[in-house]
Design a protein around this motif. Structure first.
Motif, PDB file in Angstrom:
ATOM      1  N   LEU A   1     -17.016  96.578  -3.349  1.00  0.00           N
ATOM      2  CA  LEU A   1     -15.630  96.941  -3.060  1.00  0.00           C
ATOM      3  C   LEU A   1     -15.305  98.358  -3.540  1.00  0.00           C
ATOM      4  N   LEU A   2     -15.914  98.774  -4.629  1.00  0.00           N
ATOM      5  CA  LEU A   2     -15.753 100.156  -5.080  1.00  0.00           C
ATOM      6  C   LEU A   2     -16.341 101.127  -4.056  1.00  0.00           C
ATOM      7  N   LYS A   3     -17.517 100.775  -3.510  1.00  0.00           N
ATOM      8  CA  LYS A   3     -18.177 101.637  -2.521  1.00  0.00           C
ATOM      9  C   LYS A   3     -17.317 101.852  -1.281  1.00  0.00           C
ATOM     10  N   ILE A   4     -16.575 100.832  -0.888  1.00  0.00           N
ATOM     11  CA  ILE A   4     -15.769 100.944   0.333  1.00  0.00           C
ATOM     12  C   ILE A   4     -14.306 101.281   0.019  1.00  0.00           C
ATOM     13  N   HIS A   5     -14.044 101.583  -1.256  1.00  0.00           N
ATOM     14  CA  HIS A   5     -12.707 102.002  -1.703  1.00  0.00           C
ATOM     15  C   HIS A   5     -11.638 100.922  -1.451  1.00  0.00           C
ATOM     16  N   HIS A   6     -12.024  99.672  -1.710  1.00  0.00           N
ATOM     17  CA  HIS A   6     -11.080  98.569  -1.528  1.00  0.00           C
ATOM     18  C   HIS A   6     -11.114  97.576  -2.691  1.00  0.00           C
ATOM     19  N   LEU A   7     -11.281  98.082  -3.910  1.00  0.00           N
ATOM     20  CA  LEU A   7     -11.250  97.207  -5.079  1.00  0.00           C
ATOM     21  C   LEU A   7      -9.936  96.447  -5.152  1.00  0.00           C
ATOM     22  N   ASP A   8      -8.866  97.068  -4.685  1.00  0.00           N
ATOM     23  CA  ASP A   8      -7.536  96.464  -4.732  1.00  0.00           C
ATOM     24  C   ASP A   8      -7.439  95.154  -3.947  1.00  0.00           C
ATOM     25  N   LEU A   9      -8.379  94.905  -3.045  1.00  0.00           N
ATOM     26  CA  LEU A   9      -8.349  93.642  -2.298  1.00  0.00           C
ATOM     27  C   LEU A   9      -8.432  92.451  -3.243  1.00  0.00           C
ATOM     28  N   LEU A  10      -9.159  92.605  -4.349  1.00  0.00           N
ATOM     29  CA  LEU A  10      -9.266  91.506  -5.311  1.00  0.00           C
ATOM     30  C   LEU A  10      -7.889  91.110  -5.823  1.00  0.00           C
ATOM     31  N   TYR A  11      -7.090  92.106  -6.182  1.00  0.00           N
ATOM     32  CA  TYR A  11      -5.747  91.824  -6.679  1.00  0.00           C
ATOM     33  C   TYR A  11      -4.879  91.190  -5.588  1.00  0.00           C
TER      34      TYR A  11
ATOM     35  N   VAL B   1     -21.120  91.588 -17.330  1.00  0.00           N
ATOM     36  CA  VAL B   1     -20.709  92.217 -16.071  1.00  0.00           C
ATOM     37  C   VAL B   1     -19.874  93.462 -16.376  1.00  0.00           C
ATOM     38  N   TYR B   2     -18.979  93.367 -17.329  1.00  0.00           N
ATOM     39  CA  TYR B   2     -18.162  94.517 -17.730  1.00  0.00           C
ATOM     40  C   TYR B   2     -19.065  95.676 -18.166  1.00  0.00           C
ATOM     41  N   GLN B   3     -20.058  95.369 -18.980  1.00  0.00           N
ATOM     42  CA  GLN B   3     -20.972  96.415 -19.447  1.00  0.00           C
ATOM     43  C   GLN B   3     -21.743  97.026 -18.281  1.00  0.00           C
ATOM     44  N   GLU B   4     -22.208  96.182 -17.395  1.00  0.00           N
ATOM     45  CA  GLU B   4     -22.949  96.664 -16.231  1.00  0.00           C
ATOM     46  C   GLU B   4     -22.080  97.611 -15.385  1.00  0.00           C
ATOM     47  N   LEU B   5     -20.804  97.291 -15.274  1.00  0.00           N
ATOM     48  CA  LEU B   5     -19.897  98.077 -14.445  1.00  0.00           C
ATOM     49  C   LEU B   5     -19.378  99.346 -15.118  1.00  0.00           C
ATOM     50  N   THR B   6     -19.441  99.408 -16.433  1.00  0.00           N
ATOM     51  CA  THR B   6     -18.779 100.526 -17.118  1.00  0.00           C
ATOM     52  C   THR B   6     -19.693 101.414 -17.962  1.00  0.00           C
ATOM     53  N   PHE B   7     -20.933 101.040 -18.177  1.00  0.00           N
ATOM     54  CA  PHE B   7     -21.758 101.790 -19.116  1.00  0.00           C
ATOM     55  C   PHE B   7     -22.679 102.824 -18.480  1.00  0.00           C
ATOM     56  N   ASN B   8     -22.794 102.868 -17.168  1.00  0.00           N
ATOM     57  CA  ASN B   8     -23.675 103.825 -16.521  1.00  0.00           C
ATOM     58  C   ASN B   8     -22.929 105.149 -16.340  1.00  0.00           C
ATOM     59  N   LYS B   9     -23.395 106.184 -17.027  1.00  0.00           N
ATOM     60  CA  LYS B   9     -22.710 107.475 -17.008  1.00  0.00           C
ATOM     61  C   LYS B   9     -22.704 108.130 -15.626  1.00  0.00           C
ATOM     62  N   LYS B  10     -23.608 107.737 -14.737  1.00  0.00           N
ATOM     63  CA  LYS B  10     -23.638 108.294 -13.382  1.00  0.00           C
ATOM     64  C   LYS B  10     -22.448 107.827 -12.546  1.00  0.00           C
ATOM     65  N   PHE B  11     -21.814 106.734 -12.971  1.00  0.00           N
ATOM     66  CA  PHE B  11     -20.712 106.161 -12.205  1.00  0.00           C
ATOM     67  C   PHE B  11     -19.428 106.133 -13.032  1.00  0.00           C
ATOM     68  N   ARG B  12     -19.104 107.261 -13.674  1.00  0.00           N
ATOM     69  CA  ARG B  12     -17.932 107.337 -14.545  1.00  0.00           C
ATOM     70  C   ARG B  12     -16.635 107.065 -13.800  1.00  0.00           C
ATOM     71  N   GLN B  13     -16.508 107.615 -12.601  1.00  0.00           N
ATOM     72  CA  GLN B  13     -15.265 107.443 -11.848  1.00  0.00           C
ATOM     73  C   GLN B  13     -15.043 105.963 -11.504  1.00  0.00           C
ATOM     74  N   GLU B  14     -16.108 105.290 -11.083  1.00  0.00           N
ATOM     75  CA  GLU B  14     -16.007 103.865 -10.771  1.00  0.00           C
ATOM     76  C   GLU B  14     -15.716 103.063 -12.033  1.00  0.00           C
ATOM     77  N   ALA B  15     -16.382 103.438 -13.126  1.00  0.00           N
ATOM     78  CA  ALA B  15     -16.172 102.753 -14.400  1.00  0.00           C
ATOM     79  C   ALA B  15     -14.719 102.860 -14.841  1.00  0.00           C
ATOM     80  N   GLU B  16     -14.134 104.025 -14.660  1.00  0.00           N
ATOM     81  CA  GLU B  16     -12.727 104.222 -15.039  1.00  0.00           C
ATOM     82  C   GLU B  16     -11.806 103.282 -14.263  1.00  0.00           C
TER      83      GLU B  16
END
Length: 165
Positions: free
Chosen positions: A13-23, A35-50
């Protein structure tokens, strides 16, 4: 309603810019610590992590028995995120577990859990008119181009459905 998610549907959903669909579809989404760590700890994906870190509707929840998670992982050959998501769903009798990986889905279904993947999320959003048919086709194309596997049969089914065929 309790909805638990593994990482892959969120990444998709992040890739297609529709994370908001979950809400819009489910309200609050629970993710286990792994899962939280997997989604937020990779420095290459800081914008997605934020986006995950700052989300008001994604809630990090801890699985209580870490030893059980390790035994479950060894028994089923799943990664830590999948294992924690399944166990969290089972512990709290989640209404839906969001998961794409075939092996994890199979284990979850054997445990009697209701499972939905990224395509199911997109179809629900389409049914709720949160996405147009053009949006759906674009989302599917982006997912395929980014390496997400969608079988030929499912792809044809999706395209036919969104085009009203």
């Amino acid at each position: 309603m309790i909805i638990v998610s593994d990482s892959t549907p969120i990444i998709s959903l992040l890739k297609i810019h529709h994370l908001d669909l979950l809400y819009h579809l489910f309200g609050e989404i629970w993710i286990p610590r792994a899962v939280y760590q997997e989604l937020t700890f990779n420095k290459k994906f800081r914008q997605e992590a934020e986006q995950i870190i700052n989300s008001e509707y994604i809630k990090k929840v801890t699985v209580e028995d870490a030893r059980f998670v390790n035994r479950f992982r060894q028994k089923n050959g799943l990664d830590i995120g999948e294992s924690e998501a399944i166990i969290l769903s089972d512990e709290y009798k989640a209404d839906i577990l969001l998961m794409d990986e075939v092996k994890g889905r199979k284990v979850a279904k054997q445990m009697g859990l209701q499972v939905m993947g990224t395509i199911g999320i997109l179809m629900a959003a389409f049914d709720e008119r949160l996405l147009s048919s053009e949006d759906m086709e674009q989302c599917i194309k982006v997912l395929q181009d980014s390496g997400r596997h969608i079988s030929d049969r499912l792809y044809k089914e999706l395209i036919d459905r969104v085009r009203g065929i």
